[in-house]
Design an enzyme around this catalytic site. Structure first.
Site, short mmCIF file in Angstrom:
data_model
loop_
_atom_site.label_atom_id
_atom_site.label_comp_id
_atom_site.label_asym_id
_atom_site.label_seq_id
_atom_site.Cartn_x
_atom_site.Cartn_y
_atom_site.Cartn_z
N ASP A 1 12.88 5.38 -0.86
CA ASP A 1 13.00 3.92 -0.80
C ASP A 1 14.37 3.58 -1.38
OD1 ASP A 1 12.86 1.17 -1.00
OD2 ASP A 1 11.27 1.14 -2.49
N GLU B 1 19.49 -4.09 -3.93
CA GLU B 1 18.29 -4.68 -3.33
C GLU B 1 17.15 -4.71 -4.32
OE1 GLU B 1 14.45 -4.62 -0.98
OE2 GLU B 1 15.22 -3.24 -2.51
N ASP C 1 13.89 -0.86 6.25
CA ASP C 1 13.40 -0.53 4.92
C ASP C 1 12.22 0.41 5.08
OD1 ASP C 1 12.72 -0.68 2.07
OD2 ASP C 1 13.87 -2.54 2.05
#
Length: 350
Positions: free
Chosen positions: A176, A208, A231
């Site tokens: 991630d 982010e 994402d």
């Protein structure tokens, strides 16, 4: 280099929010041969342009995929040389004890997030996570030596090698969202074999995990006509509801909801069907919590889409993805970009 090899390389590099330099340099190096221009902006976003064909001015389509990871920052050096730390981003205290870390001080040190032995833990303490304020890092050195090498504000990154699992899956830290950076890399490789009429701007965004900051500034600067964030999303596993997750190996999840422009959603679905790319639908009735949230409201508004790579065990050091999903996401991106007609793109802002 394959998408999986690229992911393995970049996942192991340090890149905590606000300090993404090492991973940004590697991404820039890999993307550069596949684009016409590449630069790094003042915030640290890596911005790559692949020019389209046809007369100028051409519409711009921005692909946003963030490269930062969660981690820790040193708050203080305690008696005995232990480091008191605070989270940078969404650290889950349930899964960090006894983890190996790297302390990025005057010199890099290996350490561990320490814990009390169970023999010295009360019954009540055994039933709840350790409070964040009680987390500490032990680098095994005397206090005076630690103070010479480390100071408050230094970063602590989780240490984990990427692991190839059976069945084409991989596990590691920072998937991630570096799994999606690998999907963007795969898309650029695919796009090299296709013609496209729009200017494609692929951005590896920063920060982010602490507020979508890189997407906010880069979207303002790029001023895209269409934006697609890439994402990771929740993959199916025990305890995760079916309607809030996607099947690993089932392809990217295409989001639908108020954060998403309906025509962009339909276009992505149509291209997936036309190209025989496996996909899933992700209903998101509120904010997505991704760079798509910042893209949508940039300047006077941007028609926005979101693709999510299914991922298990988010915000841990054993985040798990299926390589087929990364490649399918890249293929869908390339197919969509090649199919975009300038007038259709311009029409989304009329």
């Amino acid at each position: 280099m394959t998408a999986a090899q690229f992911l393995e390389t970049i996942s192991e590099l340090p890149g905590i929010s606000g300090h993404e330099g090492p991973v940004a340099a590697r991404i820039r190096e890999a993307w550069a041969p596949l684009v016409d221009e590449i630069r790094t902006d003042p915030l640290g976003n890596v911005i790559a342009l692949k020019a389209g064909e046809g007369p100028k001015p051409r519409p711009r389509v921005m692909i946003a995929t963030h490269m930062d990871e969660i981690g820790f920052m040193v708050l203080s050096i305690e008696q005995g040389g232990f480091l008191r730390v605070a989270p940078v981003g969404g650290i889950d205290v349930r899964n960090v004890l006894a983890h190996r870390v790297r302390v990025l001080g005057r010199r890099e040190l290996v350490g561990y997030l320490g814990m009390l032995p169970p023999h010295l833990t009360t019954d009540e303490e055994m039933t709840r996570p350790v409070p964040m304020k009680d987390l500490f890092v032990d680098v095994g050195l005397p206090e005076e030596r630690v103070r010479a090498l480390v100071e408050p504000g230094d970063l602590v990154v989780r240490e984990q090698r990427a692991v190839q699992l059976l069945g084409g899956r991989m596990a590691g830290k920072a998937f991630d969202n570096r799994a999606s950076c690998a999907a963007a890399y795969h898309a650029l490789q695919e796009l090299a074999r296709r013609r496209h009429q729009v200017d494609v701007v692929v951005v590896a965004t920063v920060q982010e995990e602490v507020g979508l900051r890189g997407a906010v500034t880069s979207a303002f600067g790029v001023a895209p006509d269409v934006g697609i964030a890439v994402d990771v999303g929740f993959a199916r596993q025990p305890g995760v509801e079916k309607d809030r997750s996607a099947e690993p190996g089932g392809g990217p999840a295409i989001a639908l909801g108020p954060n998403i422009h309906p025509q962009v959603y339909r276009f992505l679905v149509e291209q997936a069907q036309r190209e025989d790319v496996p996909y899933q639908v992700e209903p998101v009735p509120g904010r997505t919590g991704t760079d798509a949230w910042a893209l949508q409201v940039a300047r006077s508004g941007v028609a926005t889409g979101l693709l999510s790579v299914p991922l298990r065990y988010m915000h841990s050091t054993v985040e798990t993805v299926d390589v087929k999903d990364i490649e399918a996401t890249g293929r869908l991106l390339a197919a969509a970009l090649a199919a975009m007609e300038p007038e259709w793109v311009r029409g989304l802002s009329r």
